[in-house]
Motif scaffolding. Sequence first.
Motif, PDB file in Angstrom:
ATOM      1  N   ALA A 299       0.828  -1.206   0.000  1.00  0.00           N
ATOM      2  CA  ALA A 299       0.000   0.000   0.000  1.00  0.00           C
ATOM      3  C   ALA A 299       0.865   1.260   0.000  1.00  0.00           C
ATOM      4  N   ASP A 300       1.942   1.241   0.786  1.00  0.00           N
ATOM      5  CA  ASP A 300       2.846   2.395   0.816  1.00  0.00           C
ATOM      6  C   ASP A 300       3.443   2.655  -0.561  1.00  0.00           C
ATOM      7  N   GLY A 301       3.786   1.583  -1.267  1.00  0.00           N
ATOM      8  CA  GLY A 301       4.333   1.736  -2.606  1.00  0.00           C
ATOM      9  C   GLY A 301       3.332   2.349  -3.574  1.00  0.00           C
ATOM     10  N   LEU A 302       2.070   1.947  -3.446  1.00  0.00           N
ATOM     11  CA  LEU A 302       1.034   2.514  -4.312  1.00  0.00           C
ATOM     12  C   LEU A 302       0.797   3.988  -4.002  1.00  0.00           C
ATOM     13  N   ARG A 303       0.812   4.323  -2.711  1.00  0.00           N
ATOM     14  CA  ARG A 303       0.589   5.726  -2.325  1.00  0.00           C
ATOM     15  C   ARG A 303       1.703   6.623  -2.856  1.00  0.00           C
ATOM     16  N   LYS A 304       2.934   6.119  -2.853  1.00  0.00           N
ATOM     17  CA  LYS A 304       4.049   6.908  -3.375  1.00  0.00           C
ATOM     18  C   LYS A 304       3.871   7.202  -4.863  1.00  0.00           C
ATOM     19  N   LYS A 305       3.140   6.335  -5.533  1.00  0.00           N
ATOM     20  CA  LYS A 305       2.871   6.531  -6.962  1.00  0.00           C
ATOM     21  C   LYS A 305       1.542   7.254  -7.191  1.00  0.00           C
ATOM     22  N   ASN A 306       0.962   7.770  -6.066  1.00  0.00           N
ATOM     23  CA  ASN A 306      -0.310   8.502  -6.127  1.00  0.00           C
ATOM     24  C   ASN A 306      -1.444   7.655  -6.699  1.00  0.00           C
ATOM     25  N   LYS A 307      -1.412   6.369  -6.391  1.00  0.00           N
ATOM     26  CA  LYS A 307      -2.470   5.479  -6.837  1.00  0.00           C
ATOM     27  C   LYS A 307      -3.450   5.232  -5.694  1.00  0.00           C
ATOM     28  N   PRO A 308      -4.733   5.024  -6.007  1.00  0.00           N
ATOM     29  CA  PRO A 308      -5.725   4.775  -4.949  1.00  0.00           C
ATOM     30  C   PRO A 308      -5.446   3.450  -4.245  1.00  0.00           C
ATOM     31  N   VAL A 309      -5.767   3.407  -2.955  1.00  0.00           N
ATOM     32  CA  VAL A 309      -5.496   2.217  -2.147  1.00  0.00           C
ATOM     33  C   VAL A 309      -6.768   1.777  -1.433  1.00  0.00           C
ATOM     34  N   ASP A 310      -7.203   0.560  -1.705  1.00  0.00           N
ATOM     35  CA  ASP A 310      -8.261  -0.098  -0.932  1.00  0.00           C
ATOM     36  C   ASP A 310      -7.551  -1.131  -0.067  1.00  0.00           C
ATOM     37  N   PHE A 311      -7.209  -0.731   1.167  1.00  0.00           N
ATOM     38  CA  PHE A 311      -6.333  -1.573   1.969  1.00  0.00           C
ATOM     39  C   PHE A 311      -6.971  -2.922   2.288  1.00  0.00           C
ATOM     40  N   GLN A 312      -8.257  -2.957   2.564  1.00  0.00           N
ATOM     41  CA  GLN A 312      -8.904  -4.227   2.885  1.00  0.00           C
ATOM     42  C   GLN A 312      -8.836  -5.196   1.707  1.00  0.00           C
ATOM     43  N   GLU A 313      -8.975  -4.671   0.501  1.00  0.00           N
ATOM     44  CA  GLU A 313      -8.865  -5.521  -0.679  1.00  0.00           C
ATOM     45  C   GLU A 313      -7.422  -5.987  -0.874  1.00  0.00           C
ATOM     46  N   LEU A 314      -6.462  -5.074  -0.630  1.00  0.00           N
ATOM     47  CA  LEU A 314      -5.053  -5.465  -0.707  1.00  0.00           C
ATOM     48  C   LEU A 314      -4.747  -6.575   0.290  1.00  0.00           C
ATOM     49  N   LEU A 315      -5.279  -6.428   1.500  1.00  0.00           N
ATOM     50  CA  LEU A 315      -5.040  -7.412   2.551  1.00  0.00           C
ATOM     51  C   LEU A 315      -5.619  -8.768   2.154  1.00  0.00           C
ATOM     52  N   LYS A 316      -6.807  -8.743   1.597  1.00  0.00           N
ATOM     53  CA  LYS A 316      -7.474  -9.978   1.183  1.00  0.00           C
ATOM     54  C   LYS A 316      -6.714 -10.681   0.065  1.00  0.00           C
ATOM     55  N   MET A 317      -6.142  -9.892  -0.850  1.00  0.00           N
ATOM     56  CA  MET A 317      -5.501 -10.461  -2.032  1.00  0.00           C
ATOM     57  C   MET A 317      -3.980 -10.548  -1.906  1.00  0.00           C
ATOM     58  N   GLU A 318      -3.435 -10.264  -0.725  1.00  0.00           N
ATOM     59  CA  GLU A 318      -1.982 -10.350  -0.540  1.00  0.00           C
ATOM     60  C   GLU A 318      -1.529 -11.804  -0.699  1.00  0.00           C
TER      61      GLU A 318
END
Length: 351
Positions: free
Chosen positions: A183-202
């Motif tokens: 998520a931190d990497g996506l934020r640095k690229k100014n991309k939207p982050v759905d953390f719960q979805e990231l967590l589910k699909m990690e």
Amino acid sequence: MANRRDNPITRWRMARPRQHHVLLWWSDPSGREVRWNFPLPVRGKVLSSAVELDSNSNSYAADYEGNHYLVFCFNSREAARYFRDRWQGQFIDTDEVNRKGVWTPREGNVCNLYRMLSNQDAIRSITRAMIDSTGNMEPITEFWPDYRAPIVRNTPSGRELAYVRWGLPSSSQAIFQAATKRADGLRKKNKPVDFQELLKMEPDGGTTNVRNVESKHWKRWHGVEFRCVVPFTSFAEPDPANKPEGGRTPNAWFAADPSHPLMFFAGIWVPQWESVRKVKEGLTVNDLFGFLTTEPNGVVEPVHQKAMPAILANSDEIETWLTAPWEEARQLQRPLREDQLILVPTEKDAA
């Protein structure tokens, strides 16, 4: 003015040059009353004994899943081993504790390759498995993480020989940390982050073996219904001491004797676990297994100093592991006697 040595980050950096780190569970402060591993008089003896063994030793704190640990750092491997044995600690890698004092156990870095050259009749006979869902057992001689391998597991229908995917669920903390980093990497690229979805699909490639069985993550699977045994005839550990210049690190192989008879690891299995094992697979549901590790015996330690698989020496130990209450069964997480294991000679040795 506070001594710079009291700074936890400084302590962490000071500890790293001392390459032999022994971790002891110290306390559980999560309840109404703190639960201690050692009574007060013994705590002082633990601390003083480290200095007596190695005057240059030091220690620092580490936390994991609400439990408090102390990590003792030694220059001398002999001193570290004596300290570990006396206080029932465990060796950890120097980078398992970060600057914030968080311990991330490195499970799954022991014995990630083994062979099973026996047959299903022999497995069923020794383990008394009444159900065999393997069909004609596939002629696969080597087993690698995240692939299916035969195990004998306890099920509601009885003891079953089955193919199960190798690699238990990783801890929620490990998955959370990986998703946070993503998520931190996506934020640095100014991309939207759905953390719960990231967590589910990690992705979780699985944990092949388990050392810290008293972790909250593993306690849910202490019951006999989650016990299994894993058949093998030899197992491998990386052997960097014999790495040729410019070549790959070879494996050292261990077996009961030159005939490579059938043996069994003490294992845990988890039914119907939903996770992303590989990105290309997406969410899948799998039965999973792994096996326990323990301190190395004198045969394995010259090759691999951290650990070896927990091996069940005979049919009585197999029965105990598959049927006994946890407090009795967990005693089988110990090194195999040295006279029950050999280092398999290589072609180079034979020459």
